[in-house]
Design a protein around this motif. Structure first.
Motif, short mmCIF file in Angstrom:
data_model
loop_
_atom_site.label_atom_id
_atom_site.label_comp_id
_atom_site.label_asym_id
_atom_site.label_seq_id
_atom_site.Cartn_x
_atom_site.Cartn_y
_atom_site.Cartn_z
N GLY A 296 0.79 -1.22 0.00
CA GLY A 296 0.00 0.00 0.00
C GLY A 296 0.82 1.28 0.00
N ALA A 297 2.13 1.18 -0.21
CA ALA A 297 2.95 2.39 -0.27
C ALA A 297 2.56 3.24 -1.48
CB ALA A 297 4.42 2.03 -0.34
N ALA A 298 2.70 4.55 -1.35
CA ALA A 298 2.33 5.47 -2.42
C ALA A 298 3.58 6.12 -2.98
CB ALA A 298 1.36 6.53 -1.90
N PHE A 299 3.99 5.68 -4.16
CA PHE A 299 5.12 6.28 -4.86
C PHE A 299 4.55 7.37 -5.76
CE2 PHE A 299 6.21 1.91 -3.84
CZ PHE A 299 7.47 2.05 -3.25
N SER A 300 4.30 8.52 -5.16
CA SER A 300 3.54 9.58 -5.84
C SER A 300 4.42 10.72 -6.33
CB SER A 300 2.47 10.13 -4.89
OG SER A 300 3.05 10.58 -3.68
N GLY A 301 5.71 10.60 -6.20
CA GLY A 301 6.63 11.63 -6.66
C GLY A 301 8.02 11.29 -6.15
N GLY A 302 8.98 12.08 -6.53
CA GLY A 302 10.33 11.78 -6.08
C GLY A 302 10.89 10.56 -6.77
N THR A 303 11.99 10.05 -6.21
CA THR A 303 12.70 8.92 -6.81
C THR A 303 13.07 7.93 -5.73
OG1 THR A 303 13.63 10.39 -8.51
CG2 THR A 303 14.69 8.25 -8.21
N VAL A 304 12.81 6.65 -5.99
CA VAL A 304 13.18 5.58 -5.07
C VAL A 304 14.01 4.57 -5.87
CG1 VAL A 304 12.39 3.81 -3.46
CG2 VAL A 304 11.05 5.92 -3.76
N HIS A 305 15.21 4.30 -5.40
CA HIS A 305 16.14 3.42 -6.11
C HIS A 305 16.25 2.06 -5.42
CE1 HIS A 305 17.78 6.27 -9.03
NE2 HIS A 305 17.83 7.17 -8.07
N PHE A 306 15.97 0.98 -6.20
CA PHE A 306 16.26 -0.38 -5.78
C PHE A 306 17.26 -1.01 -6.76
CE2 PHE A 306 12.03 0.45 -4.08
CZ PHE A 306 12.10 -0.08 -2.80
N SER A 307 17.97 -0.20 -7.49
CA SER A 307 18.90 -0.71 -8.49
C SER A 307 20.00 -1.53 -7.81
CB SER A 307 19.52 0.44 -9.28
OG SER A 307 20.02 1.44 -8.41
N ASP A 308 20.41 -2.60 -8.51
CA ASP A 308 21.45 -3.52 -8.03
C ASP A 308 21.06 -4.28 -6.77
OD1 ASP A 308 23.50 -2.89 -10.04
OD2 ASP A 308 23.58 -0.94 -9.06
N ALA A 309 19.79 -4.26 -6.43
CA ALA A 309 19.35 -5.01 -5.26
C ALA A 309 19.43 -6.51 -5.54
CB ALA A 309 17.92 -4.62 -4.89
N GLY A 313 16.14 -14.19 -0.79
CA GLY A 313 15.44 -14.93 0.24
C GLY A 313 14.42 -14.05 0.93
N GLY A 314 13.65 -14.66 1.81
CA GLY A 314 12.64 -13.90 2.53
C GLY A 314 11.50 -13.50 1.61
N THR A 315 10.75 -12.50 2.05
CA THR A 315 9.58 -12.04 1.30
C THR A 315 9.58 -10.52 1.25
OG1 THR A 315 8.31 -13.94 2.09
CG2 THR A 315 7.07 -12.13 1.11
N VAL A 316 9.36 -9.98 0.04
CA VAL A 316 9.24 -8.54 -0.14
C VAL A 316 7.88 -8.25 -0.76
CG1 VAL A 316 10.27 -6.46 -1.13
CG2 VAL A 316 11.74 -8.39 -0.50
N HIS A 317 7.13 -7.40 -0.10
CA HIS A 317 5.76 -7.12 -0.53
C HIS A 317 5.65 -5.71 -1.12
CE1 HIS A 317 3.74 -10.60 1.37
NE2 HIS A 317 4.70 -10.51 2.26
N PHE A 318 5.23 -5.63 -2.38
CA PHE A 318 4.78 -4.39 -3.00
C PHE A 318 3.29 -4.49 -3.34
CE2 PHE A 318 9.33 -4.36 -3.77
CZ PHE A 318 9.69 -3.04 -3.54
N SER A 319 2.61 -5.41 -2.68
CA SER A 319 1.20 -5.62 -2.97
C SER A 319 0.41 -4.35 -2.72
CB SER A 319 0.65 -6.75 -2.07
OG SER A 319 1.42 -7.92 -2.22
N ASP A 320 -0.49 -4.04 -3.66
CA ASP A 320 -1.38 -2.88 -3.56
C ASP A 320 -0.63 -1.55 -3.50
OD1 ASP A 320 -3.77 -4.48 -3.51
OD2 ASP A 320 -3.31 -4.95 -1.42
N ALA A 321 0.64 -1.55 -3.81
CA ALA A 321 1.37 -0.28 -3.88
C ALA A 321 0.87 0.52 -5.09
CB ALA A 321 2.87 -0.52 -3.98
N VAL A 322 0.99 1.84 -4.99
CA VAL A 322 0.54 2.71 -6.07
C VAL A 322 1.75 3.44 -6.64
CG1 VAL A 322 -0.91 4.67 -6.71
CG2 VAL A 322 -1.72 3.01 -5.02
N PHE A 323 2.07 3.15 -7.90
CA PHE A 323 3.15 3.82 -8.60
C PHE A 323 2.51 4.91 -9.45
CE2 PHE A 323 4.43 -0.47 -7.65
CZ PHE A 323 5.72 -0.33 -7.17
N GLY A 324 2.32 6.10 -8.82
CA GLY A 324 1.52 7.13 -9.45
C GLY A 324 2.31 8.24 -10.08
N ASP A 325 3.54 8.43 -9.68
CA ASP A 325 4.33 9.52 -10.24
C ASP A 325 5.77 9.30 -9.83
OD1 ASP A 325 4.94 11.78 -11.60
OD2 ASP A 325 3.73 13.15 -10.40
N GLY A 326 6.65 10.18 -10.31
CA GLY A 326 8.05 10.05 -9.96
C GLY A 326 8.68 8.86 -10.64
N THR A 327 9.78 8.36 -10.06
CA THR A 327 10.55 7.27 -10.65
C THR A 327 10.88 6.23 -9.58
OG1 THR A 327 11.55 8.76 -12.27
CG2 THR A 327 12.65 6.65 -11.89
#
Length: 412
Positions: A296-309, A313-327
């Motif tokens: 449910g995170a809101a990526f509504s502007g700005g920049t978030v980098h997961f490059s080279d991640a 293992g484990g679990t990463v959840h982006f379920s129901d996240a909104v990629f609405g703007d930014g990068t």
């Protein structure tokens, strides 16, 4: 921690700066004359006086009025002098009070740091609370920052791992537990103070928070905190156990860095967090265990980098996240194990990059994702298409979506 660290001197803008009394009085008189002249001229214009009769004789009544006016001017001048002197005295008193507060803060600071360097875990715990109280009562932001820096530096110190509960190491095990309590108390105090709205008493928002390389093995609650100023640094931090909570936090400007962190256990929550502006770095993050939630995170502007991640293992959840703007950038990320969920995510604006990412293992789910706008780029990706991605994309492929060539059906 045995060396004493003294806080920096008060900033220059708090130093006492006063003009010489003669200069102050001259400027005050000049200002008073200008104000009086302006008022007089305004009254002349307002009352529509045309000219002053130069032939009028000076009678007793007029003379008496002039005498009263002279005494009034003299009284006003005396009041002006008294005002200037009182102002200077007030400024001197304020500066003296500030110097005294700084002196007392410095003495208390030295005592608290001495406690933090004690061999006794109980005394160290007292030093932690003393430093937190000093940060709350600090007369300047610089002095508050110094207290926060010392607490962060304590967390950065190397510590002996738990020797285990074997009876042969019982004493060492108890000491480890006692010192871990000190570390966990610092984490709790950071969360308690950083969640308070900026500008309120005991708020540390706006202070730099340097947790570079820190092993976070306890609870840290930064939910609903606002990261808009200051530098927050989790570069190389290890999230090994406990619950770290950034739920509903707002990353608006400032400098927030999670470069090269290791998520190896516990749970880290960014659920409902908002990224409306600024830049947040997760470059080189290693997700090897535990669970990380961006649900449910809101990526509504700005920049978030997961490059080279590296997601191994484990679990990463982006379920129901909104990629609405930014990068949001997953370029060169490696999905090599564990489970990554984009279930129900909405790609409605901005740009999301998966360029040159590698899908080589684990499970990546896009079931129920919605591609309603924005640009999503899978160019150069290797490995099979994530689960549910092609179904979620549908046909024809939206013009704003670039898929890996190996995932496209052959052209007849």
């Amino acid at each position: 921690m045995t060396a004493k660290r003294r806080p920096p001197a008060a900033p220059n803008d708090r130093e006492l700066r006063l003009w010489r009394i003669g200069r102050a009085l001259t400027l005050a008189f000049a200002a008073a004359v200008l104000v009086a002249g302006g008022i007089f001229y305004g009254l002349v214009v307002l009352l529509d006086f045309e000219e002053i009769d130069s032939t009028a004789e000076l009678d007793a009544r007029t003379l008496f009025d002039l005498v009263k006016l002279s005494f009034g001017v003299a009284a006003g001048a005396g009041a002006l002098v008294a005002l200037v002197v009182a102002y200077r005295r007030q400024r001197v008193d304020e500066a003296g009070a500030h110097r005294e507060a700084t002196r007392l803060h410095t003495e208390r600071f030295s005592q608290a740091v001495d406690k933090l360097g004690s061999d006794s875990p109980a005394v160290r715990l007292g030093g932690v609370h003393a430093l937190a109280g000093l940060a709350d009562d600090a007369p300047t932001q610089d002095l508050r920052q110094t207290c926060v820096d010392v607490l962060c530096a304590y967390l950065q110190l190397p510590f002996t791992p738990d020797p285990g509960s074997d009876p042969a190491h019982q004493e060492e095990h108890h000491r480890y537990l006692a010192l871990r309590k000190v570390r966990h108390t610092i984490l709790r105090l950071i969360g308690d103070h950083y969640r308070r709205p900026r500008g309120t008493h005991r708020s540390w928002q706006g202070c730099d928070l340097d947790l570079t390389g820190v092993t976070i093995d306890g609870d840290l609650d930064l939910s609903e905190a606002v990261f808009s100023e200051g530098a927050v640094n989790f570069r190389g931090a290890v999230f090994s156990s406990g619950a770290v909570n950034f739920s509903r936090a707002v990353f608006r400007g400032g400098a927030v860095r999670f470069d090269d962190p290791v998520f190896s256990g516990g749970a880290v929550h960014f659920s409902g967090a908002a990224f409306p502006s600024g830049t947040v770095h997760f470059r080189g993050a290693a997700f090897s265990g535990g669970a990380v939630y961006f649900t449910g995170a809101a990526f509504s502007g700005g920049t978030v980098h997961f490059s080279d991640a590296l997601l191994s293992g484990g679990t990463v959840h982006f379920s129901d996240a909104v990629f609405g703007d930014g990068t949001v950038n997953f370029s060169d990320a490696m999905f090599a194990g564990g489970t990554v969920h984009f279930r129900g995510a909405a790609f409605s604006g901005g740009t999301v990059h998966f360029r040159d990412a590698v899908f080589s293992g684990g499970a990546v789910h896009f079931n129920g994702a919605v591609f309603a706008g924005g640009a999503v780029n899978f160019r150069g990706v290797t490995g099979p298409a994530p689960h549910g991605l092609l179904t979620a994309v549908g046909t024809p492929v939206p013009a704003t979506l670039v898929l890996a060539s190996a995932w496209l059906p052959p052209v007849p």
